[in-house]
Design a protein around this motif. Structure first.
Motif, PDB file in Angstrom:
ATOM      1  N   UNK A  96      -4.792  -0.989  -6.146  1.00 39.29           N
ATOM      2  CA  UNK A  96      -5.734  -2.060  -5.806  1.00 39.29           C
ATOM      3  C   UNK A  96      -5.245  -3.029  -4.748  1.00 39.29           C
ATOM      4  N   UNK A  97      -4.622  -2.528  -3.702  1.00 43.16           N
ATOM      5  CA  UNK A  97      -4.244  -3.378  -2.570  1.00 43.16           C
ATOM      6  C   UNK A  97      -5.441  -3.478  -1.643  1.00 43.16           C
ATOM      7  N   UNK A  98      -6.486  -4.069  -2.159  1.00 47.09           N
ATOM      8  CA  UNK A  98      -7.733  -4.177  -1.403  1.00 47.09           C
ATOM      9  C   UNK A  98      -8.124  -5.636  -1.263  1.00 47.09           C
ATOM     10  N   UNK A  99      -9.026  -5.888  -0.343  1.00 44.91           N
ATOM     11  CA  UNK A  99      -9.436  -7.263  -0.113  1.00 44.91           C
ATOM     12  C   UNK A  99      -8.257  -8.055   0.418  1.00 44.91           C
ATOM     13  N   UNK A 100      -7.949  -9.145  -0.240  1.00 44.14           N
ATOM     14  CA  UNK A 100      -6.840  -9.982   0.214  1.00 44.14           C
ATOM     15  C   UNK A 100      -5.520  -9.645  -0.466  1.00 44.14           C
ATOM     16  N   UNK A 101      -5.524  -8.715  -1.434  1.00 44.60           N
ATOM     17  CA  UNK A 101      -4.273  -8.321  -2.092  1.00 44.60           C
ATOM     18  C   UNK A 101      -3.463  -7.396  -1.191  1.00 44.60           C
ATOM     19  N   UNK A 102      -2.169  -7.683  -1.092  1.00 39.91           N
ATOM     20  CA  UNK A 102      -1.246  -6.824  -0.358  1.00 39.91           C
ATOM     21  C   UNK A 102       0.027  -6.672  -1.184  1.00 39.91           C
ATOM     22  N   UNK A 103       0.853  -5.724  -0.789  1.00 43.63           N
ATOM     23  CA  UNK A 103       2.177  -5.559  -1.378  1.00 43.63           C
ATOM     24  C   UNK A 103       3.161  -5.505  -0.220  1.00 43.63           C
ATOM     25  N   UNK A 104       4.055  -6.490  -0.164  1.00 46.38           N
ATOM     26  CA  UNK A 104       5.048  -6.534   0.904  1.00 46.38           C
ATOM     27  C   UNK A 104       6.425  -6.782   0.310  1.00 46.38           C
ATOM     28  N   UNK A 105       7.407  -6.084   0.857  1.00 43.73           N
ATOM     29  CA  UNK A 105       8.783  -6.364   0.477  1.00 43.73           C
ATOM     30  C   UNK A 105       9.164  -7.720   1.069  1.00 43.73           C
ATOM     31  N   UNK A 106      10.124  -8.390   0.434  1.00 37.75           N
ATOM     32  CA  UNK A 106      10.619  -9.669   0.934  1.00 37.75           C
ATOM     33  C   UNK A 106      11.873  -9.357   1.748  1.00 37.75           C
ATOM     34  N   UNK A 107      11.740  -9.424   3.046  1.00 35.21           N
ATOM     35  CA  UNK A 107      12.764  -8.937   3.976  1.00 35.21           C
ATOM     36  C   UNK A 107      14.152  -9.511   3.692  1.00 35.21           C
ATOM     37  N   UNK A 108      14.264 -10.803   3.485  1.00 35.60           N
ATOM     38  CA  UNK A 108      15.579 -11.436   3.307  1.00 35.60           C
ATOM     39  C   UNK A 108      16.235 -11.081   1.975  1.00 35.60           C
ATOM     40  N   UNK A 109      15.468 -10.536   1.039  1.00 37.46           N
ATOM     41  CA  UNK A 109      16.003 -10.180  -0.279  1.00 37.46           C
ATOM     42  C   UNK A 109      16.065  -8.675  -0.506  1.00 37.46           C
ATOM     43  N   UNK A 117       8.453  -2.330   2.760  1.00 35.71           N
ATOM     44  CA  UNK A 117       7.134  -1.932   2.274  1.00 35.71           C
ATOM     45  C   UNK A 117       6.080  -2.907   2.806  1.00 35.71           C
ATOM     46  N   UNK A 118       4.987  -2.380   3.298  1.00 39.06           N
ATOM     47  CA  UNK A 118       3.847  -3.185   3.740  1.00 39.06           C
ATOM     48  C   UNK A 118       2.581  -2.389   3.408  1.00 39.06           C
ATOM     49  N   UNK A 119       1.903  -2.798   2.347  1.00 39.72           N
ATOM     50  CA  UNK A 119       0.714  -2.089   1.884  1.00 39.72           C
ATOM     51  C   UNK A 119      -0.478  -3.047   1.930  1.00 39.72           C
ATOM     52  N   UNK A 120      -1.565  -2.585   2.513  1.00 46.04           N
ATOM     53  CA  UNK A 120      -2.825  -3.337   2.454  1.00 46.04           C
ATOM     54  C   UNK A 120      -3.973  -2.347   2.589  1.00 46.04           C
ATOM     55  N   UNK A 121      -5.109  -2.729   2.030  1.00 45.14           N
ATOM     56  CA  UNK A 121      -6.315  -1.901   2.072  1.00 45.14           C
ATOM     57  C   UNK A 121      -6.078  -0.474   1.593  1.00 45.14           C
ATOM     58  N   UNK A 122      -5.439  -0.349   0.450  1.00 43.21           N
ATOM     59  CA  UNK A 122      -5.186   0.971  -0.123  1.00 43.21           C
ATOM     60  C   UNK A 122      -5.490   0.923  -1.621  1.00 43.21           C
ATOM     61  N   UNK A 123      -6.259   1.875  -2.083  1.00 44.89           N
ATOM     62  CA  UNK A 123      -6.546   1.950  -3.512  1.00 44.89           C
ATOM     63  C   UNK A 123      -5.277   2.287  -4.290  1.00 44.89           C
ATOM     64  N   UNK A 124      -4.431   3.152  -3.694  1.00 47.83           N
ATOM     65  CA  UNK A 124      -3.169   3.535  -4.313  1.00 47.83           C
ATOM     66  C   UNK A 124      -2.162   3.810  -3.207  1.00 47.83           C
ATOM     67  N   UNK A 125      -0.947   3.294  -3.369  1.00 48.59           N
ATOM     68  CA  UNK A 125       0.134   3.558  -2.421  1.00 48.59           C
ATOM     69  C   UNK A 125       1.414   3.788  -3.194  1.00 48.59           C
TER      70      UNK A 125
END
Length: 194
Positions: A96-109, A117-125
């Protein structure tokens, strides 16, 4: 074995969709109380073992939730579960990375040498965890409200947790985002460190 339960909320919805169906007041109250109790019990701490997040196809799964009935922003926007322990080499399906939801790794950590990781507009990733470490994720839009999660891959050491604390202290994150990571890190220390 998969056990299918008759979901009371679905039963209520079916009754209202069917114009010929009659749902009496007592039945409605009983079913509503059942739904509320299930929601309270499901609320828990948000901490999960890998087997708690397994879908019907045996894939680890993390959902992105928007819950407008929540009384706080942290509860309204969240990953479910928000803390997950996996084995090295396992894969998680982010849903459910749809709409305004995204999944991103935190680069400094993020663990060195692991692709970000950079996920957006994907039902499943699908995301793999190729080496031991602590993997922080955030929703770019809702991270400011504390929508973050940690994945602990393998048996992390006390030193690795302490190193992550130092990086977290130095990271430039929003106040709620940092507080949410600190809460999850505390839970990870209590449950997963060796």
């Amino acid at each position: 074995m998969i056990v299918e339960h008759d979901n009371p909320l679905e039963r209520i919805a079916r009754a209202f969709e069917n114009k010929h169906s009659v749902i009496d007041r007592r039945s409605f109250v009983q079913q509503t109380v059942s739904v509320l109790c299930a929601c309270v019990l499901a609320g828990g701490s948000g901490v999960a073992r890998a087997d708690d997040a397994v879908s019907a196809d045996d894939r680890l799964r993390v959902d992105q939730i928007t819950d407008p009935s929540s009384s706080s922003a942290r509860g309204m926007f969240r990953f479910a579960p928000d803390l997950l322990k996996v084995e090295i080499g396992e894969t998680i399906a982010f849903m459910n990375s749809r709409g305004e939801h995204t999944v991103h790794s935190v680069k400094t950590l993020w663990p060195a040498g692991v692709p970000e990781v950079a996920i957006s507009n994907a039902e499943e990733a699908l995301v793999d965890f190729p080496k031991r470490g602590i993997y922080p994720f955030r929703c770019r839009r809702h991270g400011q409200y504390g929508m973050v999660m940690l994945v602990v891959a393998g048996a992390v050491t006390t030193q690795e947790l302490q190193d992550f604390h130092v990086l977290l202290d130095e990271a430039r994150l929003k106040r709620r985002e940092k507080a949410a990571f600190e809460r999850l890190l505390q839970q990870a220390e209590e449950q997963y460190s060796v």
